[in-house]
Design an enzyme around this catalytic site. Sequence first.
Site, mmCIF file in Angstrom:
data_model
loop_
_atom_site.group_PDB
_atom_site.id
_atom_site.type_symbol
_atom_site.label_atom_id
_atom_site.label_comp_id
_atom_site.label_asym_id
_atom_site.label_seq_id
_atom_site.Cartn_x
_atom_site.Cartn_y
_atom_site.Cartn_z
ATOM 1 N N LYS A 128 19.940 41.158 -47.962
ATOM 2 C CA LYS A 128 20.330 42.542 -48.264
ATOM 3 C C LYS A 128 21.589 42.489 -49.121
ATOM 4 O O LYS A 128 22.370 41.541 -49.011
ATOM 5 C CB LYS A 128 20.640 43.296 -46.957
ATOM 6 N N ASP A 168 17.282 50.583 -52.124
ATOM 7 C CA ASP A 168 17.625 51.075 -50.792
ATOM 8 C C ASP A 168 18.409 52.364 -51.067
ATOM 9 O O ASP A 168 18.268 52.940 -52.152
ATOM 10 C CB ASP A 168 18.459 50.018 -50.023
HETATM 11 N N1 GLU Z 1 15.340 48.529 -48.522
HETATM 12 C C1 GLU Z 1 14.044 48.476 -47.929
HETATM 13 C C2 GLU Z 1 14.137 48.000 -46.501
HETATM 14 O O1 GLU Z 1 15.070 48.359 -45.808
HETATM 15 C C3 GLU Z 1 13.052 47.718 -48.792
HETATM 16 C C4 GLU Z 1 13.418 46.331 -49.141
HETATM 17 C C5 GLU Z 1 12.491 45.697 -50.186
HETATM 18 O O2 GLU Z 1 11.570 46.330 -50.641
HETATM 19 O O3 GLU Z 1 12.737 44.527 -50.503
HETATM 20 O O4 GLU Z 1 13.296 47.340 -45.961
#
Ligand code: GLU
Length: 448
Positions: A128, A168
């Site tokens: 992340k 996100d």
């Molecule tokens: N931000 C999204 C999550 O919390 C998607 C992450 C992604 O697609 O890599 O899972």
Amino acid sequence: MIKNNYMNRVYQELQTKFGHQTEYLQAIQEFFSAIEPIVDSHPEYESKAILERLVTPERIISFRVPWLDDNGQVHINHGFRVQHSSLLGPYKGGLRFDPSVNESVLKFLAFEQTFKNSLTNLPIGGGKGGADFNPRGKSDNEIMRFCQSFMTELSKYISEKQDVPAGDIGVGHREIGYMLGQYKRLKGVELGPLTGKPVSANGSLARTEATGYGVVYFANEVLKEDQETLKGKKIIISGAGNVAFYAAQKAQQLGGQVIAMSNITGSIYDSEGIDLKIIAEINATNEQNFANYVIKYPHAIFSKESVWSRSIKADIALPCATQNEINGEQAQNIIQNGIRYLIEGANMPSNTDATAIYNQTNDFTWAPGKAANAGGVAVSALEMTQNAMRLKWSFEEVDQELEKIMNKIFLQCKAACQTYHLGNNYAAGADIYAFKNIVELMNIHGII
Ligand code: GLU
């Protein structure tokens, strides 16, 4: 209360080192209480330092993001990428641009992402990233300069084989597009160093809808267990982004009645059912002021209060905004409002007091974000597949695959609940299933 000595020691050491990282500690504490029975029955985990390796990210990259606003003023933001685990594949997880971003928030999100991704059974590790940058009120050029500066640094650490970020909170098609452009200038052409790309830029159809649709597919499975369906159920949804919007759309398609929604400006209650066309119009404005809903529908009631503090009778709650949006008092209020199902679209939207209340309440079922919102990252993995195959699947193909993945995640949580006599504690079931997966991979990889 965790009783296991090894778990307590690890947690206390983390508290001493990272006492100020409250979100990170909260995510670990919740996870530890779920997996305690497994750790109890595996004393050898201690000599292998399984828990220490589990909670410590493989790598944290932290960098300065300088950018120039439209008046020539220079600003500095803090950028990060937390590469938590590569056991399952390239690090995978979104980028968040929001003033609340710091190392603690991203460490919690990367930790959760590792287990969420493992629940999808797709070959994606956990990561992340993001920055404490607020895209609200910035001009298009400012956003572009920020994204270019952010990617100038991040590009050193990512690639389609290594680490594949996505969107996100605060990062949508526009931001992904600018970051993709800058990545290519710096590192050469790759189809998929990022996912959540606009469809015309080799993104996947149904990626925008995926998280929200997935939440509702998961909710549907939870309801089926009680011989219930979404038909005629009254639903409350929080959150201003794609997750909330498409959860509402899918819930309506399946016969649910979405009666309240909220964003940062306040919440709107429409007893006749929210008109998503108006919500889309409001979302497209700069102010995104939900109070404007009543201009079209004067019978609706707007309030600046959180939707979780209002007195609105309903059956299902879908918190799709952000971490810790529901505290203990609001959890009580949710239960008093008659809600019997709470399916999390956001990551860790319920604080520790709230989850304790859910777990003590009879005839109340909740499902954790790491299982219920995994549809977004799952379709990101399908986007990687399509890019690698040089193919594009139809909306229906991706949507059907998403529904299958969500059903499977539900069945895995349910199976863990049955094996460990957890009733309908899907939160514990999800943690246990994902933990066992990850420990198996740790053993395969040796001490790394
Ligand atoms: N931000 C999204 C999550 O919390 C998607 C992450 C992604 O697609 O890599 O899972």
